[in-house]
Write an enzyme that holds these catalytic residues in place. Structure first.
Site, PDB file in Angstrom:
ATOM      1  CE  LYS A  53      37.826  37.946  46.121  1.00  0.00           C
ATOM      2  NZ  LYS A  53      38.958  36.734  46.831  1.00  0.00           N
ATOM      3  CD  GLN A  97      41.439  34.586  45.450  1.00  0.00           C
ATOM      4  OE1 GLN A  97      41.187  35.680  45.624  1.00  0.00           O
ATOM      5  NE2 GLN A  97      40.695  33.620  45.350  1.00  0.00           N
ATOM      6  CG  ASP A 120      39.637  36.788  52.289  1.00  0.00           C
ATOM      7  OD1 ASP A 120      38.435  37.231  51.921  1.00  0.00           O
ATOM      8  OD2 ASP A 120      40.598  36.351  51.702  1.00  0.00           O
TER       9      ASP A 120
END
Ligand code: NAP
Length: 294
Positions: A53, A97, A120
């Site tokens: 990412k 994460q 997200d």
């Protein structure tokens, strides 16, 4: 031969489009979109995902900040870090994460992320907005699938869409998106899971079959209607001594035999997988441009 839905090429197209917009923003505002990622612990897969990412941010001209915390970090400290980033006006998007260590509540941490920065799309606010068909950050995998359907001009209106798997990050949002009033959408959706009876018969009636159950090559040709569009979300490593790496990737769909019946299909690798980072970058661009919350 079916249309092979090429996620690798499509994700590169999206990244090129975002990079072009970033160059414009930089000229107009003197600032580029900025994504922050919090990584807790040393899990190998998580490090790889976050690394990819961050690398993608650099490729397209975003700024990125990687915050690493020990897996012994307390829930309080992690929540304080989220709060600090929430309040930092230089940062547009924040991801934490997953998975997190067992002593930390994923719900508490997710709920702490400011919805305006939740690129997200995991917070209740963004899931709710998506369900209401309001502007929202849609989670990366479902958003990537929607974008593939759009860019390959797959007709969805009035079709029967069967989704296999009801996880919060893939199957469940996918079923909502396919049923919404819009494009892609307006499908008649059947959401199936491990308690579903007669799954094979249900799958056989799907015009669009979205497979996200996490079982290698579960969907075989006898489960697929001729001419169906098949989207394979699964990713599994299997040993393969003929490969230099010693393994190859397969999906939840038995690709070779299902491809013979489908009108369009995503391969693994190179289908849904590459789309997820492109989706995250796109959400971060939306955040920087204040396109979702105004
Ligand atoms: P998950 O959280 O494990 O959920 C699996 C879902 O499948 C559950 O709803 C489960 O039902 C259902 N299921 C399990 N066995 C079933 C069966 N025999 N028949 C029907 N339904 C069944 O999985 P996930 O996170 O959604 O991920 C699914 C797959 O996609 C995994 O292979 C994962 O690695 C992959 N994935 C790929 C990407 C990507 O970027 N390409 C992103 C995310 C995930 P219950 O709810 O009843 O337990």
């Amino acid at each position: 031969m079916p249309t092979i839905i090429d996620g690798k090429k499509t994700s590169q197209d999206i990244k090129n489009e975002i990079a072009a917009r970033v160059a414009e923003i930089k000229t107009e505002e003197g600032k580029v979109p900025h994504l922050a990622a919090i990584l807790v612990g040393n899990d190998g897969a998580s490090q790889t995902y976050v690394g990819a990412k961050v690398k993608a941010c650099h490729e397209i001209g975003f700024e990125s900040t990687l915050v690493r915390m020990e897996d012994t970090v307390s829930e309080e400290e992690l929540l304080a870090k989220v709060e600090e980033i929430n309040e930092n006006p230089d940062i547009d998007g924040l991801i934490v994460q997953l998975p997190l260590p067992k002593h930390i509540s994923v719900e508490k941490v997710t709920d702490k992320i400011k919805p305006e920065k939740d690129v997200d799309g995991f917070t209740p606010a963004n899931v709710g907005r998506m369900a209401l068909n309001w502007p929202a950050y849609v989670a990366a995998t479902p958003y990537g699938i929607v974008e593939l359907l759009k860019r390959y001009q797959i007709e969805t209106s009035g079709k029967h869409c069967v989704v296999i798997g009801r996880s919060h990050i893939v199957g469940s949002p996918m079923s909502i998106l396919m049923a919404r009033n819009g494009y892609p959408g307006n499908a008649t959706v059947t959401l199936t899971h491990s308690r579903t009876q007669n799954l094979k018969e249900i799958a056989q009636t799907a015009d669009i079959l979205i497979v996200a159950l996490g079982k290698p090559e579960f969907v075989t040709a006898d489960m697929v209607k001729p001419g169906a569009v098949v989207i394979d979300v699964g990713i599994h490593r299997v040993e393969d001594s003929s490969k230099k790496s010693g393994f190859r990737l397969i999906g939840d769909v038995k690709f070779d035999e299902v491809a013979e019946k489908a009108s369009a299909i995503t391969p693994v690798p190179g289908g849904v997988g590459p789309m997820t980072i492109a989706s995250l970058l796109y959400n971060t661009l939306l955040a920087a441009e204040r396109k979702v919350y105004g």
